[in-house]
Motif scaffolding. Structure first.
Motif, PDB file in Angstrom:
ATOM      1  N   ILE A  78      49.723   9.349  55.623  1.00  0.00           N
ATOM      2  CA  ILE A  78      49.561  10.804  55.480  1.00  0.00           C
ATOM      3  C   ILE A  78      48.248  11.252  56.114  1.00  0.00           C
ATOM      4  O   ILE A  78      48.192  12.279  56.795  1.00  0.00           O
ATOM      5  CB  ILE A  78      49.640  11.209  53.994  1.00  0.00           C
ATOM      6  N   THR A  79      47.186  10.468  55.922  1.00  0.00           N
ATOM      7  CA  THR A  79      45.890  10.817  56.501  1.00  0.00           C
ATOM      8  C   THR A  79      45.952  10.818  58.025  1.00  0.00           C
ATOM      9  O   THR A  79      45.445  11.732  58.678  1.00  0.00           O
ATOM     10  CB  THR A  79      44.811   9.827  56.016  1.00  0.00           C
ATOM     11  N   VAL A  80      46.575   9.795  58.609  1.00  0.00           N
ATOM     12  CA  VAL A  80      46.706   9.727  60.068  1.00  0.00           C
ATOM     13  C   VAL A  80      47.538  10.905  60.585  1.00  0.00           C
ATOM     14  O   VAL A  80      47.182  11.547  61.580  1.00  0.00           O
ATOM     15  CB  VAL A  80      47.330   8.377  60.501  1.00  0.00           C
ATOM     16  N   PHE A  81      48.623  11.218  59.894  1.00  0.00           N
ATOM     17  CA  PHE A  81      49.474  12.335  60.305  1.00  0.00           C
ATOM     18  C   PHE A  81      48.698  13.649  60.291  1.00  0.00           C
ATOM     19  O   PHE A  81      48.721  14.412  61.263  1.00  0.00           O
ATOM     20  CB  PHE A  81      50.695  12.423  59.387  1.00  0.00           C
ATOM     21  N   LEU A  82      48.006  13.922  59.195  1.00  0.00           N
ATOM     22  CA  LEU A  82      47.270  15.186  59.091  1.00  0.00           C
ATOM     23  C   LEU A  82      46.135  15.257  60.107  1.00  0.00           C
ATOM     24  O   LEU A  82      45.864  16.331  60.666  1.00  0.00           O
ATOM     25  CB  LEU A  82      46.740  15.373  57.668  1.00  0.00           C
ATOM     26  N   THR A  83      45.465  14.126  60.370  1.00  0.00           N
ATOM     27  CA  THR A  83      44.405  14.111  61.382  1.00  0.00           C
ATOM     28  C   THR A  83      44.971  14.453  62.755  1.00  0.00           C
ATOM     29  O   THR A  83      44.384  15.245  63.502  1.00  0.00           O
ATOM     30  CB  THR A  83      43.722  12.738  61.416  1.00  0.00           C
ATOM     31  N   ASN A  84      46.121  13.871  63.090  1.00  0.00           N
ATOM     32  CA  ASN A  84      46.746  14.167  64.381  1.00  0.00           C
ATOM     33  C   ASN A  84      47.180  15.626  64.482  1.00  0.00           C
ATOM     34  O   ASN A  84      47.036  16.252  65.530  1.00  0.00           O
ATOM     35  CB  ASN A  84      47.937  13.243  64.628  1.00  0.00           C
ATOM     36  N   LEU A  93      51.484   2.545  47.772  1.00  0.00           N
ATOM     37  CA  LEU A  93      50.817   3.853  47.654  1.00  0.00           C
ATOM     38  C   LEU A  93      49.649   3.962  48.641  1.00  0.00           C
ATOM     39  O   LEU A  93      49.433   5.017  49.235  1.00  0.00           O
ATOM     40  CB  LEU A  93      50.328   4.072  46.225  1.00  0.00           C
ATOM     41  N   GLY A  94      48.904   2.876  48.815  1.00  0.00           N
ATOM     42  CA  GLY A  94      47.797   2.876  49.775  1.00  0.00           C
ATOM     43  C   GLY A  94      48.284   3.076  51.196  1.00  0.00           C
ATOM     44  O   GLY A  94      47.686   3.821  51.974  1.00  0.00           O
ATOM     45  N   ASP A  95      49.375   2.395  51.554  1.00  0.00           N
ATOM     46  CA  ASP A  95      49.946   2.562  52.898  1.00  0.00           C
ATOM     47  C   ASP A  95      50.432   3.989  53.119  1.00  0.00           C
ATOM     48  O   ASP A  95      50.245   4.562  54.190  1.00  0.00           O
ATOM     49  CB  ASP A  95      51.105   1.586  53.115  1.00  0.00           C
TER      50      ASP A  95
END
Length: 83
Positions: free
Chosen positions: A39-45, A32-34
């Motif tokens: 998801i955070t990296v994707f949305l930031t990009n 779940l952490g991974d």
């Protein structure tokens, strides 16, 4: 009724083999952490790409500006800039 059966089965699994239950829980939490990090990296990009395409600055970026010599900006390139 179904919820009670699920709770009883979970408790039985924990009591009958606590080390395996702990390992399974730890692996699930790591997964779940991974997923959250991905998801955070994707949305930031995505947000940074949208910002760049609209002329905005991406998060965490710094831009330097130059001030024309004499302090007046004409916009036609006739005034030399201080670097």
């Amino acid at each position: 009724m179904i919820g009670t059966i699920v709770i009883i089965l979970v408790l039985f699994a924990i009591i009958s083999n606590p080390q395996q239950s702990a390992a399974t829980t730890r692996n699930g939490v790591e997964t779940l952490g991974d997923a959250g990090s991905s998801i955070t990296v994707f949305l930031t990009n995505v947000v940074n790409s949208i910002a760049v395409s609209t002329g905005s600055r991406p998060a965490g970026s710094t831009y330097t500006t130059t001030t024309p010599y004499g302090g007046v900006e004409t916009g036609d390139g006739s005034t030399p800039t201080v670097r």
